[in-house]
Write a protein that holds these residues in place. Sequence first.
Motif, PDB file in Angstrom:
ATOM      1  N   GLY A 127      26.387  20.929  25.826  1.00 32.40           N
ATOM      2  CA  GLY A 127      25.123  20.053  26.233  1.00 32.40           C
ATOM      3  C   GLY A 127      24.987  19.821  27.994  1.00 32.40           C
ATOM      4  N   GLY A 144      20.881  19.631  24.069  1.00 34.61           N
ATOM      5  CA  GLY A 144      21.872  18.625  23.300  1.00 34.61           C
ATOM      6  C   GLY A 144      23.328  19.610  22.989  1.00 34.61           C
ATOM      7  N   GLN A 188      24.739  11.465  23.581  1.00 36.35           N
ATOM      8  CA  GLN A 188      23.391  12.256  23.935  1.00 36.35           C
ATOM      9  C   GLN A 188      22.261  11.374  23.205  1.00 36.35           C
ATOM     10  OE1 GLN A 188      22.830  15.355  25.578  1.00 36.35           O
ATOM     11  NE2 GLN A 188      20.789  15.178  25.429  1.00 36.35           N
ATOM     12  N   SER A 189      22.665  11.152  22.107  1.00 36.55           N
ATOM     13  CA  SER A 189      21.350  10.393  21.222  1.00 36.55           C
ATOM     14  C   SER A 189      21.075   8.950  21.824  1.00 36.55           C
ATOM     15  CB  SER A 189      21.657  10.462  19.861  1.00 36.55           C
ATOM     16  OG  SER A 189      22.977   9.414  19.574  1.00 36.55           O
ATOM     17  N   ASP A 215      19.127   9.337  25.011  1.00 37.01           N
ATOM     18  CA  ASP A 215      17.939   9.772  24.721  1.00 37.01           C
ATOM     19  C   ASP A 215      17.086   8.489  24.667  1.00 37.01           C
ATOM     20  OD1 ASP A 215      18.159  12.262  24.531  1.00 37.01           O
ATOM     21  OD2 ASP A 215      18.081  12.456  22.415  1.00 37.01           O
TER      22      ASP A 215
END
Length: 342
Positions: A145, A298, A330-331, A334
């Motif tokens: 990602g 992602g 990544q989350s 976000d």
Amino acid sequence: MLGVLLTPILKREQTSFKALYGKSFAVDASIELHQFLALIRKPDGSLFTDPKGRVTSHLIGLLTRTSRLVIEYKLRPVFVFDGRPNPLKSATIEARRKVQQKAQTEYLQAITARDYSKAWSKVVMTGRVTGEVLADAKKLLSLMGIPWLEALEDGEAQASFMAAKGDVWAVGSKDYDCLLFGAPILARYLTLTGREYLPSKRTSRPLIPELVNLADNLQALGISREQLVDLALLVGTDFNEGVMGIGPKRGLALIRKYGVAEEFPEEIRSHLPENLDSVRNIFLHPRVLENYSLKKRGPDPDGMVEFLSEERAFKRDRVQKVADGLAESQSKSDSQLGQWLA
DNA sequence: CCCGTTTA
DNA sequence: TAAACGGGG
């Protein structure tokens, strides 16, 4: 020689990964991969390979080192690969190949002589970024990602363009060339281990990246970027040889005295390229990709395991751990940091 | 290169 | 507690 030698006249400031938290970087992929191929080796100096003999040292580097920058330090790298080299770079490329071949020969001689420390010192210079190495690196970056793109010509020029445009905060490289290309900030040693010895307190070994600010340095030197490029022509770049006997200090004095290369005394001017603008424009008006999309992707944990563990014999739990870390990182980004690129 | 383990 | 060592693929 790799890149332009301006160390003695540039101001650098040490920074910390804490200070770089969340920032984005356009990373010179070929330098990064060269580093991995130089340093990630077995005790006997050979590269890591999968059971089929394919080199995996750079994949180890991307999986361990690069993921750590993303997961632990929240850096947001964009890898910029070289495109077709400018024809003026061919002499430099040829010279580098000669150096590599010489190192290869000396490595084999050292092995024959059982001088293993010498062998090691030579073998690190022989790493070749082959088409397969590049393809595998791109594949893994995609699976991790981490965005990447391919430049039209010099990756360093493309990275600098992206930084100047504000799409990334800085260029991650070890060369000063990107300053000539107009990168506002150069971040060095993002990729190498620096070790700091704190006599008291902390026992950890933090990495010490350093920053070079273009505007600050131009101001301190009292010259323009155009003049810095002319200075670089004197010292020598990847695209011209430079003038024997002139380094950064004397070059700076010449620039200050004469302003532009056209005004240099003939004995100096005659050692510079006939067509000054042909080299200047490589730095001042490089061919770059203007419309690139860095859409956020992602990580693909299953894909990482498939590629690295099933194809390349990496230990599964090791890959899984990194993949999970990337997914979690990544989350979080976000919700907290928004887009990959700011 | 990085990390976990052993060793002084 | 830190330096040395071994392994990674």
